[in-house]
Write an enzyme that holds these catalytic residues in place. Structure first.
Site, mmCIF file in Angstrom:
data_model
loop_
_atom_site.group_PDB
_atom_site.id
_atom_site.type_symbol
_atom_site.label_atom_id
_atom_site.label_comp_id
_atom_site.label_asym_id
_atom_site.label_seq_id
_atom_site.Cartn_x
_atom_site.Cartn_y
_atom_site.Cartn_z
ATOM 1 N N LYS A 122 -51.693 -17.628 -56.865
ATOM 2 C CA LYS A 122 -50.550 -17.172 -56.066
ATOM 3 C C LYS A 122 -49.464 -18.235 -56.184
ATOM 4 O O LYS A 122 -49.756 -19.408 -56.425
ATOM 5 C CB LYS A 122 -50.961 -17.010 -54.597
ATOM 6 C CG LYS A 122 -50.025 -16.149 -53.784
ATOM 7 C CD LYS A 122 -50.371 -14.676 -53.846
ATOM 8 C CE LYS A 122 -49.331 -13.836 -53.149
ATOM 9 N NZ LYS A 122 -49.713 -12.432 -53.065
ATOM 10 N N ASP A 162 -44.327 -10.212 -54.526
ATOM 11 C CA ASP A 162 -44.898 -10.261 -53.177
ATOM 12 C C ASP A 162 -43.677 -10.221 -52.250
ATOM 13 O O ASP A 162 -42.596 -9.759 -52.670
ATOM 14 C CB ASP A 162 -45.739 -11.533 -52.973
ATOM 15 C CG ASP A 162 -46.557 -11.517 -51.681
ATOM 16 O OD1 ASP A 162 -47.584 -10.833 -51.628
ATOM 17 O OD2 ASP A 162 -46.157 -12.179 -50.694
HETATM 18 P P1 NDP Z 1 -41.439 -7.025 -48.900
HETATM 19 O O1 NDP Z 1 -40.654 -8.267 -49.110
HETATM 20 O O2 NDP Z 1 -41.114 -5.826 -49.698
HETATM 21 O O3 NDP Z 1 -41.414 -6.612 -47.357
HETATM 22 C C1 NDP Z 1 -41.881 -7.477 -46.381
HETATM 23 C C2 NDP Z 1 -41.617 -6.854 -45.025
HETATM 24 O O4 NDP Z 1 -42.267 -7.641 -44.036
HETATM 25 C C3 NDP Z 1 -40.167 -6.829 -44.657
HETATM 26 O O5 NDP Z 1 -39.934 -5.730 -43.828
HETATM 27 C C4 NDP Z 1 -39.993 -8.157 -43.895
HETATM 28 O O6 NDP Z 1 -38.924 -8.167 -42.982
HETATM 29 C C5 NDP Z 1 -41.297 -8.214 -43.146
HETATM 30 N N1 NDP Z 1 -41.627 -9.626 -42.878
HETATM 31 C C6 NDP Z 1 -41.721 -10.638 -43.769
HETATM 32 N N2 NDP Z 1 -42.012 -11.791 -43.165
HETATM 33 C C7 NDP Z 1 -42.082 -11.507 -41.863
HETATM 34 C C8 NDP Z 1 -42.346 -12.272 -40.709
HETATM 35 N N3 NDP Z 1 -42.579 -13.602 -40.792
HETATM 36 N N4 NDP Z 1 -42.367 -11.622 -39.530
HETATM 37 C C9 NDP Z 1 -42.146 -10.281 -39.453
HETATM 38 N N5 NDP Z 1 -41.869 -9.509 -40.492
HETATM 39 C C10 NDP Z 1 -41.848 -10.111 -41.684
HETATM 40 O O7 NDP Z 1 -42.980 -7.456 -49.121
HETATM 41 P P2 NDP Z 1 -44.236 -6.535 -49.449
HETATM 42 O O8 NDP Z 1 -44.097 -5.222 -48.768
HETATM 43 O O9 NDP Z 1 -44.453 -6.589 -50.902
HETATM 44 O O10 NDP Z 1 -45.417 -7.385 -48.786
HETATM 45 C C11 NDP Z 1 -45.850 -7.175 -47.432
HETATM 46 C C12 NDP Z 1 -47.236 -7.737 -47.244
HETATM 47 O O11 NDP Z 1 -48.146 -7.090 -48.159
HETATM 48 C C13 NDP Z 1 -47.394 -9.237 -47.522
HETATM 49 O O12 NDP Z 1 -48.396 -9.763 -46.679
HETATM 50 C C14 NDP Z 1 -47.902 -9.267 -48.970
HETATM 51 O O13 NDP Z 1 -48.598 -10.458 -49.264
HETATM 52 C C15 NDP Z 1 -48.819 -8.062 -48.943
HETATM 53 N N6 NDP Z 1 -49.141 -7.506 -50.244
HETATM 54 C C16 NDP Z 1 -48.162 -7.040 -51.070
HETATM 55 C C17 NDP Z 1 -48.485 -6.491 -52.278
HETATM 56 C C18 NDP Z 1 -47.472 -5.858 -53.171
HETATM 57 O O14 NDP Z 1 -47.880 -5.217 -54.134
HETATM 58 N N7 NDP Z 1 -46.195 -5.962 -52.904
HETATM 59 C C19 NDP Z 1 -49.881 -6.477 -52.757
HETATM 60 C C20 NDP Z 1 -50.851 -6.901 -51.772
HETATM 61 C C21 NDP Z 1 -50.460 -7.421 -50.582
HETATM 62 P P3 NDP Z 1 -37.643 -9.072 -43.282
HETATM 63 O O15 NDP Z 1 -36.823 -8.274 -44.229
HETATM 64 O O16 NDP Z 1 -36.993 -9.255 -41.963
HETATM 65 O O17 NDP Z 1 -38.141 -10.378 -43.864
#
Ligand code: NDP
Length: 449
Positions: A122, A162
């Site tokens: 990662k 991510d």
């Molecule tokens: P994105 O960047 O597309 O979206 C992240 C979302 O989570 C946004 O709405 C963001 O809001 C919110 N967020 C981020 N940090 C925080 C925080 N500290 N508190 C509250 N809300 C938060 O990311 P993904 O959808 O790709 O990833 C989301 C989760 O899924 C993560 O844990 C990632 O590790 C996991 N994941 C993702 C994969 C993928 O294929 N993309 C695969 C497997 C797991 P804001 O815009 O305000 O930051």
């Protein structure tokens, strides 16, 4: 086991998320350790928690006003027993070495569950793309890759997206890698369809989580038809989780970002979800703007000093935390139970705190850990690598069918391992045990390296 945990804490006391992830895996695999005394002489716990390599580097970049900034870049190459390191890059202000190590550690076990040949890694940076222009993001990505390129490669380490890293960032990083290496190769996944990406990769994590949850519901003779669901986040995983829940006849009533959440009692149907996709992916706006378009919905700003998140206090049948780590604490778990939730499926990585997981288990709530439930993303990344190697593109239906098959098989693997080790129906233990055994056996086969 206790001594190993203590040593890990003493070595890096500030890496709390990493300790949390290690604690969970070690607690689950205790019955495996009891049956395999030789693991102790082989120092398996110490070896599996020490990254094979940690790369930390300076990322200097210039903003549109000519001001120079410096961020920190990371790549943790955790374990290559099962294949080249594989795992995403996260760009978010909160990123530090402990968070990247926790994510890399989880990734090792997740990748093992997919049955594909992938080790775990990662990376990322404390760079925050929010509010930056396209040119600023491009300059940052180019500077990041100007160092990372020498450590990665299609048979060595294959990063993906991510939080904060989507198709735009992958494109800029791929372009820089290609220029530096003079090589067009499948070194990153999550690429655009036109130049090596796989169909279904953007959808894979969210769709996969819902396929996994559907399997869990089926064990109780239930389906998504008519079920209401709470979803947190509004990024990639949240969007496609919502899309698949809708397709299976369910209804999603919440979406959020780090400032607050929207509650839409009528549900985020296809038209509303398309609005959210455009808002978040193209306009790069905030979820609060949703209520300007749909005034019947309610926006609730979440006060960060609250010791719970009111999103989880709404009544629903299922919950899908899809934002980030440590989103659901014990109070949230109690609210979810009081609100009638019978299934919680982690779309994000480690969004539920360990004490909260214990409460959910005590109340017999179906609980799917992220390392199993969100493995669909990396699984389709693995399929993207396979297509790149063959210089072929599989049709949408084929990739989706493979994704569904992989999620079903992960579900079965978790259940079977739980049953074999006397923790029937505990998906956390099942996922940890099955993946741990596979990785450790591969490490032992390959000798002391
Ligand atoms: P994105 O960047 O597309 O979206 C992240 C979302 O989570 C946004 O709405 C963001 O809001 C919110 N967020 C981020 N940090 C925080 C925080 N500290 N508190 C509250 N809300 C938060 O990311 P993904 O959808 O790709 O990833 C989301 C989760 O899924 C993560 O844990 C990632 O590790 C996991 N994941 C993702 C994969 C993928 O294929 N993309 C695969 C497997 C797991 P804001 O815009 O305000 O930051």
């Amino acid at each position: 086991m206790e001594k190993a945990i203590e040593r890990i804490r003493d070595k890096d006391p500030e890496q709390q998320e990493f300790h949390q992830a290690v604690d969970e895996v070690f607690t689950s695999v205790k019955p495996v350790l009891d049956r395999n005394f030789e693991f102790r002489q082989q120092a398996i716990l110490e070896r599996i928690t020490e990254p094979e390599r940690v790369i930390m580097f300076r990322v200097p970049w210039m903003d549109d006003e000519g001001q120079v900034h410096v961020n920190r870049g990371f790549r943790v190459e955790m374990n290559s027993a099962l294949g080249p390191y594989k795992g995403g890059l996260r760009f978010h202000a909160s990123v530090n070495l402990g968070i990247i190590k926790f994510l890399a550690f989880e990734q090792v076990f997740k990748n093992s569950l997919t049955t594909l040949s992938m080790g775990g890694g990662k990376g990322g940076s404390d760079f925050d793309p929010k509010g930056k222009s396209d040119n600023e993001v491009m300059r940052f990505c180019q500077s990041f890759m100007a160092e990372l390129y020498r450590h990665i490669g299609p048979n060595t380490d294959v990063p993906a997206g991510d939080i904060g890293v989507g198709a735009r960032e992958i494109g800029y990083m791929f372009g820089m890698y290609k220029k530096l290496k003079n090589e067009f190769t499948g070194v990153l996944t999550g690429k655009s369809l036109a130049w090596g990406g796989s169909l279904i990769r953007p959808e894979a994590t969210g769709y996969g989580a819902v396929y996994f949850a559907a399997e869990m519901l089926q064990t109780k003779g239930e389906t998504f038809e008519g079920k209401s669901c709470l979803v947190s986040g509004s990024g990639n995983v949240a969007q496609f989780t919502t899309e698949k829940i809708n397709a299976l006849g369910g209804k999603v009533t919440t979406l959020s970002d780090s400032s607050g959440y929207v509650y839409d009692e009528e549900g985020f149907d296809t038209a509303k979800l398309n609005f959210v996709k455009e808002l978040k992916n193209i306009k790069r706006g905030r979820i609060s703007e949703y209520v300007q378009e749909y005034p019947k919905a309610e926006y609730i700003r979440v006060d960060p000093s609250l010791d719970y998140n009111p999103l989880w206090a709404h009544s629903a049948d299922c919950a899908f935390p899809c934002a980030t780590q440590n989103e659901i604490n014990t109070k949230d778990a109690e609210h979810l139970i009081a609100g009638g939730v019978g299934l919680i499926c982690e779309g994000a990585n480690m969004p539920t705190l360990p004490d909260a997981v214990d409460i959910l288990h005590e109340h017999n709530i179906l609980f799917a850990p992220g390392k199993a439930a969100n493995a669909g993303g990396v699984a389709v990344s693995g399929l993207e690598m396979a297509q790149n190697s063959m210089r072929l593109s599989w049709p949408r239906q084929e990739v989706d069918a493979r994704l569904k098959h992989i999620m079903k098989s992960i579900h079965k693997t978790c259940l079977d391992a739980g049953t074999e080790y006397g923790v029937e129906g505990n998906y956390v233990a099942g996922a940890n045990i099955a993946s741990f055994v596979k990785v450790v056996n591969a490490m032992l086969d390959q000798g002391l390296v």
